[in-house]
Design a protein around this motif. Structure first.
Motif, PDB file in Angstrom:
ATOM      1  N   SER A   1      34.110  25.755  64.849  1.00 40.69           N
ATOM      2  CA  SER A   1      34.592  24.733  65.324  1.00 40.69           C
ATOM      3  C   SER A   1      34.799  25.539  66.695  1.00 40.69           C
ATOM      4  O   SER A   1      33.999  24.778  67.670  1.00 40.69           O
ATOM      5  CB  SER A   1      36.337  24.207  65.095  1.00 40.69           C
ATOM      6  OG  SER A   1      36.126  23.217  64.220  1.00 40.69           O
TER       7      SER A   1
ATOM      8  N   ILE B   1      24.261  14.287  72.258  1.00 40.92           N
ATOM      9  CA  ILE B   1      23.929  15.749  72.208  1.00 40.92           C
ATOM     10  C   ILE B   1      22.877  16.162  71.976  1.00 40.92           C
ATOM     11  O   ILE B   1      21.739  17.101  72.299  1.00 40.92           O
ATOM     12  CB  ILE B   1      24.975  16.279  70.135  1.00 40.92           C
ATOM     13  CG1 ILE B   1      26.523  16.215  70.606  1.00 40.92           C
ATOM     14  CG2 ILE B   1      24.015  17.377  70.283  1.00 40.92           C
ATOM     15  CD1 ILE B   1      27.149  16.469  69.751  1.00 40.92           C
TER      16      ILE B   1
ATOM     17  N   LYS C   1      30.120   9.291  64.335  1.00 35.57           N
ATOM     18  CA  LYS C   1      29.641  10.366  64.986  1.00 35.57           C
ATOM     19  C   LYS C   1      28.745  10.629  65.342  1.00 35.57           C
ATOM     20  O   LYS C   1      28.622  11.361  66.000  1.00 35.57           O
ATOM     21  CB  LYS C   1      30.723  11.106  64.438  1.00 35.57           C
ATOM     22  CG  LYS C   1      30.923  13.191  64.984  1.00 35.57           C
ATOM     23  CD  LYS C   1      31.488  13.173  63.683  1.00 35.57           C
ATOM     24  CE  LYS C   1      32.056  15.148  64.020  1.00 35.57           C
ATOM     25  NZ  LYS C   1      32.248  15.139  65.057  1.00 35.57           N
TER      26      LYS C   1
ATOM     27  N   PHE D   1      29.366  23.988  73.284  1.00 38.06           N
ATOM     28  CA  PHE D   1      29.292  22.345  73.619  1.00 38.06           C
ATOM     29  C   PHE D   1      29.840  22.501  75.369  1.00 38.06           C
ATOM     30  O   PHE D   1      29.017  21.705  75.967  1.00 38.06           O
ATOM     31  CB  PHE D   1      30.421  21.788  72.962  1.00 38.06           C
ATOM     32  CG  PHE D   1      31.203  20.335  73.125  1.00 38.06           C
ATOM     33  CD1 PHE D   1      30.415  18.999  72.083  1.00 38.06           C
ATOM     34  CD2 PHE D   1      31.733  19.845  73.988  1.00 38.06           C
ATOM     35  CE1 PHE D   1      30.281  18.496  72.698  1.00 38.06           C
ATOM     36  CE2 PHE D   1      31.930  18.638  74.553  1.00 38.06           C
ATOM     37  CZ  PHE D   1      31.484  18.128  73.740  1.00 38.06           C
TER      38      PHE D   1
ATOM     39  N   SER E   1      25.856  22.046  65.004  1.00 35.92           N
ATOM     40  CA  SER E   1      26.673  20.515  64.774  1.00 35.92           C
ATOM     41  C   SER E   1      25.923  20.123  63.732  1.00 35.92           C
ATOM     42  O   SER E   1      26.689  19.179  63.155  1.00 35.92           O
ATOM     43  CB  SER E   1      26.747  20.266  66.137  1.00 35.92           C
ATOM     44  OG  SER E   1      25.823  20.128  66.647  1.00 35.92           O
TER      45      SER E   1
ATOM     46  N   TYR F   1      26.516  11.710  67.958  1.00 30.75           N
ATOM     47  CA  TYR F   1      25.263  12.124  67.902  1.00 30.75           C
ATOM     48  C   TYR F   1      23.949  12.687  68.741  1.00 30.75           C
ATOM     49  O   TYR F   1      23.059  13.347  69.336  1.00 30.75           O
ATOM     50  CB  TYR F   1      25.618  12.954  65.890  1.00 30.75           C
ATOM     51  CG  TYR F   1      24.743  14.708  66.295  1.00 30.75           C
ATOM     52  CD1 TYR F   1      25.666  15.925  66.796  1.00 30.75           C
ATOM     53  CD2 TYR F   1      23.434  14.782  65.521  1.00 30.75           C
ATOM     54  CE1 TYR F   1      24.960  17.041  65.724  1.00 30.75           C
ATOM     55  CE2 TYR F   1      23.191  15.718  65.334  1.00 30.75           C
ATOM     56  CZ  TYR F   1      24.205  17.841  65.913  1.00 30.75           C
ATOM     57  OH  TYR F   1      22.723  18.227  65.222  1.00 30.75           O
TER      58      TYR F   1
ATOM     59  N   LEU G   1      23.756  24.858  69.543  1.00 25.97           N
ATOM     60  CA  LEU G   1      24.881  24.084  69.216  1.00 25.97           C
ATOM     61  C   LEU G   1      24.523  22.959  68.137  1.00 25.97           C
ATOM     62  O   LEU G   1      25.024  22.612  66.906  1.00 25.97           O
ATOM     63  CB  LEU G   1      25.038  23.675  70.049  1.00 25.97           C
ATOM     64  CG  LEU G   1      26.260  22.318  70.970  1.00 25.97           C
ATOM     65  CD1 LEU G   1      27.292  22.479  70.350  1.00 25.97           C
ATOM     66  CD2 LEU G   1      26.095  22.015  72.445  1.00 25.97           C
TER      67      LEU G   1
ATOM     68  N   VAL H   1      31.401  25.681  68.201  1.00 24.57           N
ATOM     69  CA  VAL H   1      31.224  24.959  68.213  1.00 24.57           C
ATOM     70  C   VAL H   1      31.328  24.161  69.503  1.00 24.57           C
ATOM     71  O   VAL H   1      30.276  23.782  70.985  1.00 24.57           O
ATOM     72  CB  VAL H   1      31.388  23.286  67.475  1.00 24.57           C
ATOM     73  CG1 VAL H   1      30.244  22.045  67.755  1.00 24.57           C
ATOM     74  CG2 VAL H   1      30.218  23.926  66.456  1.00 24.57           C
TER      75      VAL H   1
END
Length: 306
Positions: A92, A271, A263, A99, A70, A267, A66, A95
Motif C-alpha cells: 500500500s 487510474i 473500485k 499514486f 494496483s 480503476y 502503479l 501504491v
C-alpha cells in the motif's frame, strides 16, 4: 432450489472473471505501450538530456509501476485473498507513493513549459540535466509525504497484534478512526489546491505571452499552451483519484460487494484512463519522439527508407 442458486452463483462468478480479464487485457496493452516508449526514450541521447523528456519517462515508469502493483491489489480484492497486514502495508505504501508521483510530475512538466515559454533565457539554467535530477528527488519527496503521514498515524494507533492478522489488502484497513480519514482528506485536498493553483498560474502566464507573440514564435507558444491544457485535463483525472478513497470508504460501509464494483469502475476511469494520455501528449504529439518511435518500432526500416 440448489440448482438455481448454483446457476446464479456461476453467472456471478463468470461476471467477476470477465471483469478481471478485461482489466488484465487493458493493463497489458498499456504496459506494452509504456515499455516501447521507455525503450525509445533510452535510444536517443537528446531524450535523456532534455528535461521534458526526462519528466515524461518518470511518468511512464511511475504509471507502469502503479498499474502493475494496483492490478495485483485489484485481483486480490476481487478474489478476497488475504495476507498479513504488515505485508499489505508495504504494498500500500508503494501504491500510495506512485499514486501521487504522477500528478506531482505533471505539475512539474507544466512548470517546465512555463519556464520554456515565459522565461526562455533562463530555461537552460533552470532546466539543466543536474537540476532535473534534483527535481525528480523533490517530486518523490513531496509524493512520499501523504503515505508517511498516513502510516505514522496508523503506527501510533494500531496494536502490535494487528500487524500479524490476515486481511484482504485494502488501504481502508489502516483507517482505524474517523479522524484518521479526516487528516488524509486534508492532506489530499492541500495537494489538490496547490496543483490546481500551479496549473492555472502557468496557463494564464503562457496565454499572455501567446497573445503578445507573432509568426513562428506564436505557433510554437500555442502548441505549448495546448500541451498545458492536455496536462490540465490529465491532471484533473489524476486529482479526482485523490477523492476516490473517501468515496470508496463511504461505499464500503454500505456493502463490500458494491465497494468492489465501485473500485473496479474507479480503476478503469481514473487510474487506467489518465495513464493512456501520457503516451498521447508526449509520445504521439511530439514529432522528434514519434520519428524515433517509428524507427525503433520498425527495427530501423523507416529510417533506411527515408
Amino acid at each position: 432450489m440448489a440448482d438455481n442458486s448454483s446457476l446464479v452463483g456461476g453467472q456471478s462468478l463468470r461476471k467477476i472473471h470477465a471483469r478481471v480479464i478485461i482489466v488484465q487485457i487493458l493493463v497489458m496493452i498499456f504496459l506494452c505501450i509504456n515499455l516501447l516508449l521507455i525503450m525509445t526514450f533510452f535510444k536517443k541521447e537528446c531524450f535523456y538530456k532534455t528535461t521534458r523528456y526526462i519528466f515524461f519517462a518518470v511518468t511512464l515508469l511511475s504509471d507502469s509501476f502503479l498499474l502493475f502493483m494496483s492490478n495485483i491489489m485489484l485481483i486480490c480484492n476481487y478474489f478476497q485473498f488475504t495476507m498479513p497486514v504488515w505485508f499489505c502495508m508495504i504494498i500500500s505504501a508503494v501504491v500510495i507513493l506512485y499514486f501521487v508521483v504522477t500528478p506531482v510530475t505533471l505539475t512539474a512538466m507544466t512548470l517546465e513549459r512555463y519556464v520554456a515559454i515565459c522565461m526562455p533565457l533562463r530555461h537552460g539554467e533552470l532546466c539543466s540535466q543536474s537540476s532535473t535530477v534534483y527535481c525528480i528527488l523533490i517530486i518523490h519527496g513531496l509524493s512520499s509525504v501523504p503515505f508517511i503521514i498516513f502510516f505514522s498515524i496508523f503506527f501510533a494507533s494500531a496494536s502490535l497484534s494487528f500487524y500479524t492478522q490476515y486481511r484482504v489488502c485494502l488501504a481502508e484497513i489502516f483507517v482505524l478512526y474517523r479522524w484518521q480519514d479526516d487528516i488524509r482528506a486534508g492532506v489530499y485536498q492541500l495537494y489538490f489546491v496547490l496543483m490546481c493553483i500551479t496549473i492555472v498560474f502557468c496557463y494564464v502566464k503562457i496565454m499572455k505571452v501567446a497573445k503578445a507573440a507573432s509568426g513562428e514564435q506564436r505557433k510554437s507558444i500555442w502548441k505549448g499552451l495546448r500541451t498545458v491544457i492536455l496536462h490540465a485535463f490529465q491532471l484533473l483525472l489524476c486529482l479526482i483519484q485523490l477523492w476516490l478513497p473517501f468515496i470508496e470508504t463511504a461505499v464500503l460501509e454500505i456493502s463490500f460487494k458494491l465497494f468492489i464494483f465501485v473500485k473496479y469502475i474507479d480503476y478503469i476511469l481514473f487510474i487506467l484512463a489518465p495513464r493512456c494520455l501520457s503516451p498521447l501528449i508526449y509520445g504521439l504529439r511530439d514529432e522528434t519522439f514519434v520519428h524515433a518511435l517509428k524507427s525503433y518500432a520498425s527495427f530501423g526500416l523507416c529510417k533506411r527508407n527515408t
